[in-house]
Design a protein around this motif. Structure first.
Motif, PDB file in Angstrom:
ATOM      1  N   ASP A  17       0.848  -1.188   0.000  1.00  0.00           N
ATOM      2  CA  ASP A  17       0.000   0.000   0.000  1.00  0.00           C
ATOM      3  C   ASP A  17       0.884   1.239   0.000  1.00  0.00           C
ATOM      4  N   VAL A  18       0.287   2.373  -0.250  1.00  0.00           N
ATOM      5  CA  VAL A  18       1.032   3.616  -0.368  1.00  0.00           C
ATOM      6  C   VAL A  18       1.769   3.940   0.931  1.00  0.00           C
ATOM      7  N   ALA A  22       5.687   4.595   1.141  1.00  0.00           N
ATOM      8  CA  ALA A  22       6.165   5.891   1.636  1.00  0.00           C
ATOM      9  C   ALA A  22       7.202   5.684   2.740  1.00  0.00           C
ATOM     10  N   THR A  29       2.999   9.977   3.287  1.00  0.00           N
ATOM     11  CA  THR A  29       2.168   9.329   2.285  1.00  0.00           C
ATOM     12  C   THR A  29       1.764  10.297   1.175  1.00  0.00           C
ATOM     13  N   SER A  33       3.004  10.089  -2.831  1.00  0.00           N
ATOM     14  CA  SER A  33       2.112   9.972  -3.991  1.00  0.00           C
ATOM     15  C   SER A  33       2.384  11.067  -5.018  1.00  0.00           C
ATOM     16  N   ARG A  34       2.515  12.302  -4.543  1.00  0.00           N
ATOM     17  CA  ARG A  34       2.787  13.417  -5.468  1.00  0.00           C
ATOM     18  C   ARG A  34       4.138  13.257  -6.146  1.00  0.00           C
ATOM     19  N   ARG A  37       4.378  10.295  -8.741  1.00  0.00           N
ATOM     20  CA  ARG A  37       3.725  10.644 -10.006  1.00  0.00           C
ATOM     21  C   ARG A  37       4.569  11.641 -10.803  1.00  0.00           C
ATOM     22  N   PRO A  43       0.695   7.286 -11.090  1.00  0.00           N
ATOM     23  CA  PRO A  43       0.570   7.059  -9.643  1.00  0.00           C
ATOM     24  C   PRO A  43       1.146   5.701  -9.238  1.00  0.00           C
ATOM     25  N   PRO A  44       1.536   5.550  -7.980  1.00  0.00           N
ATOM     26  CA  PRO A  44       2.126   4.290  -7.521  1.00  0.00           C
ATOM     27  C   PRO A  44       1.229   3.078  -7.752  1.00  0.00           C
ATOM     28  N   HIS A  45      -0.073   3.229  -7.518  1.00  0.00           N
ATOM     29  CA  HIS A  45      -0.987   2.098  -7.685  1.00  0.00           C
ATOM     30  C   HIS A  45      -1.019   1.619  -9.136  1.00  0.00           C
TER      31      HIS A  45
END
Length: 145
Positions: A17-18, A22, A29, A33-34, A37, A43-45
């Motif tokens: 998970d993020v 992180a 977190t 994410s920012r 990207r 995005p990571p996902h």
């Protein structure tokens, strides 16, 4: 960011998970994410899903394992989610992809290092494999300009 991406590449089949990624990157977190990207363009996902689908494509081409088993081996928990994600990324369902690869009599896959060298964009005065060429297309050590 590279640590987190390397973790996703290495452990794509594990639940990630993020927040965990992180922590690997030693950032919050939201910042992770920012920054992920901004650095990698997705995005990571989505990156993790794409890595899982890439591995599934390899397993579908090279093994006779059932699609459900491959789905679970690459980190998806649901066959429906796997099929939907695979279709969105590849453009066809996993079973159709496998049938096309097996029915077409496709040659064995080219090693990644060769494929990357062959598809690398050529610079001015270089051919696809990085060899310097003359303006007449002859290979050589120096380019005639």
């Amino acid at each position: 960011m590279l640590r987190a991406r390397d973790t996703m590449d290495r452990a794509f089949a594990r639940p990630l998970d993020v927040a965990a990624l992180a922590r690997v990157a030693h950032v919050s977190t939201a910042h992770f994410s920012r920054q992920f990207r901004a650095t990698f363009g997705e995005p990571p996902h989505r990156y993790l899903q794409r890595r899982r689908v890439e591995r599934a494509m390899e397993l579908l081409r090279e093994t006779e394992s059932p699609v459900t088993e491959i789905c679970l081996n690459v980190g998806f928990n649901s066959l429906g989610t796997f099929s939907r994600t695979f279709s969105a990324i590849v453009g066809e369902p996993p079973s159709a992809y496998r049938a096309r690869c097996h029915d077409s009599g496709a040659a064995r896959p080219v090693p990644t290092c060769w494929a990357m060298a062959w598809t690398r964009p050529a610079g001015e005065g270089e051919n696809a494999l990085g060899a310097v060429t003359s303006r007449y297309g002859e290979a050589g050590r120096t380019a005639v300009v």
